[in-house]
Design a protein around this motif. Structure first.
Motif, PDB file in Angstrom:
ATOM      1  N   ILE A 184       0.879  -1.186   0.000  1.00 50.36           N
ATOM      2  CA  ILE A 184       0.000   0.000   0.000  1.00 50.36           C
ATOM      3  C   ILE A 184       0.909   1.226   0.000  1.00 50.36           C
ATOM      4  O   ILE A 184       1.751   1.377   0.893  1.00 50.36           O
ATOM      5  N   ARG A 388      -7.030   7.914  -1.470  1.00 49.39           N
ATOM      6  CA  ARG A 388      -6.665   6.601  -2.009  1.00 49.39           C
ATOM      7  C   ARG A 388      -6.138   5.700  -0.891  1.00 49.39           C
ATOM      8  O   ARG A 388      -6.463   4.509  -0.809  1.00 49.39           O
ATOM      9  N   ASP A 392      -7.683   2.118   0.346  1.00 53.16           N
ATOM     10  CA  ASP A 392      -6.902   0.875   0.448  1.00 53.16           C
ATOM     11  C   ASP A 392      -7.022   0.245   1.838  1.00 53.16           C
ATOM     12  O   ASP A 392      -7.124  -0.977   1.983  1.00 53.16           O
ATOM     13  N   ASP A 395     -10.361  -1.490   2.176  1.00 58.43           N
ATOM     14  CA  ASP A 395     -10.342  -2.808   1.516  1.00 58.43           C
ATOM     15  C   ASP A 395      -9.728  -3.855   2.440  1.00 58.43           C
ATOM     16  O   ASP A 395     -10.265  -4.947   2.618  1.00 58.43           O
TER      17      ASP A 395
END
Ligand code: UDP
Length: 402
Positions: A184, A388, A392, A395
């Motif tokens: 990430i 972003r 991430d 998720d």
């Protein structure tokens, strides 16, 4: 403090709506982040922006800081250096103090969260000190491209207990670590004091306050005073650039709470600079002030980052976001952000002369500088904004928390 809607214009409807969708199954989930400083360095900066946003979208996210005495931080800095490739004398005393400091923290910190996120090596052993009832994730922000084997083997016994490891670059993955290793990329907060738009008036007010004259072009490196950021190399580069163009160098480095080497390196640099004729044009700043950093980056003619190792290099991201030409070394996370010649220049760390040539090139060719800067901002907008990063994390949490 910002809410997600404040990012709407920069990130766009789709990103914001996707974040809300991803957060839905996580409403009310209790997440804990643990690191070892709330001040200085990239990790504290990310957490200060990320955690309020996690709360804003309905997660109950908290942040605790592992406290330690100077010996603890001196040891963990040695661990950090060894993870980036240095030799270490890994004595029993060091191991003992490391685990004991974590043990002390565990005695007065209760963990009954739905997921625990541990940042960097300092709080890594905590996992062994709790009855594990939830997923634990180790988020490593360090450049792991050349870890010292001895420290890696020692830390591995803690890492193996984790449910997942997050790294900043796929090059940091270890073949010999049978734990899920996910990449990430870190990110910057475009609305934070460090990155928000500033008026010309504010910029000059801050530069005046910190005695930074603007009569000559500024070359700026914002970084902790740390050998991995190669401040000595920056001064060498500056000397070569100075032969071609009259300019000033600003080395701005606040002292991170978990990095005890800062003052020592700062003193060594000041001595080195004092021996140079060009000394009067080298400005050192040690203040912790985000708006000053913002103003310095915005008023720089070129931003440099001459790191030898670099987990990611948020200062590069910050420079690109501000549409500045960035000349940096081709290491770690920097190589993920700069496409050489398109949105900045990459140079090998040992190539002082080549580095100086690139700096001179962008100082002389303002059209090129502008072009690189414009492209830089586009890339950050696309890949390295906090929205972003939040997405991430959502998720990952959705996968980890049932
Ligand atoms: N930073 C700062 N003041 C300083 C030096 C650094 O605010 O004097 C900030 C810098 O702007 C960036 C972060 O600290 O946001 C450093 O992150 P980076 O990833 O570049 O390096 P790290 O310190 O985490 O190794």
């Amino acid at each position: 403090m910002h809410s997600l809607e404040d990012y709407y214009e920069l990130a766009g409807d789709k990103v914001i709506s996707d974040i809300h969708k991803k957060a839905r199954k996580l409403y009310g989930k209790h997440i804990l982040h643990i690191n070892s400083t709330c001040q200085g360095g990239g990790v504290a900066g990310i957490l200060a922006s990320l955690i309020p946003l996690m709360n804003d979208v309905g997660i109950e996210a908290g942040w605790r800081i592992l406290h330690g005495n100077p010996d603890f931080f001196s040891i963990t800095k040695k661990f950090h250096n060894a993870l980036q490739g240095e030799q270490i004398n890994l004595s029993e005393i060091k191991k003992e103090l490391y685990t004991q400091t974590n043990k002390l923290f565990s005695v007065y910190t209760h963990i009954n969260h739905d997921c625990v996120l541990i940042h960097d090596p300092q709080p890594l052993p905590l996992i062994k000190l709790y009855e594990k009832k939830q997923p634990w994730i180790w988020r490593c922000h360090i450049d792991l491209s050349h870890p010292n084997e001895e420290i890696w083997e020692f830390l591995k016994r803690f890492i193996l207990r984790y449910d997942a490891v997050i790294l900043s670059n796929k090059k940091y993955r270890s073949k010999h670590l049978p734990v899920e290793q996910r990449v990430i990329y870190p990110a910057i907060d475009p609305l934070s004091a460090k990155n928000k738009e500033l008026s010309e008036g504010d910029i000059s007010k801050y530069l005046k306050k910190f005695r930074v004259p603007t009569d000559k072009p500024l070359i700026v490196q914002v970084s902790r005073f740390d050998k991995w950021k190669d401040p000595v190399g920056v001064i060498e580069v500056f000397n070569l650039v100075k032969e071609k163009i009259d300019c000033r160098l600003v080395l701005c480095g606040s002292m991170a709470g978990d990095d005890p080497e800062g003052w020592m390196i700062y003193e060594m640099l000041k001595k080195k600079a004092n021996r140079l004729i060009e000394n009067k044009d080298i400005i050192f700043i040690t203040s912790e002030n985000s708006i000053l950093v913002n103003a310095l980056q915005r008023s720089s003619a070129v931003i440099v980052q001459k790191s030898i190792r670099e987990g990611f290099g948020l200062t590069v991201t910050e420079g690109l976001w501000k549409e500045k030409p960035v000349v940096a070394t081709n290491v770690g996370g920097i190589s993920l952000q700069i496409d050489n010649g398109k949105n900045g220049f990459l140079v090998e760390p040992s190539d002082i002369k080549g580095f100086a040539q690139r700096v001179v090139q962008v100082l002389k060719n303002r059209k090129l500088a502008e072009k690189l800067g414009k492209k830089g901002r586009e890339i950050v907008k696309e890949k390295f904004l906090i929205t972003r990063l939040l997405s991430d994390y959502l998720d990952l949490l959705n996968e980890m928390i049932r």
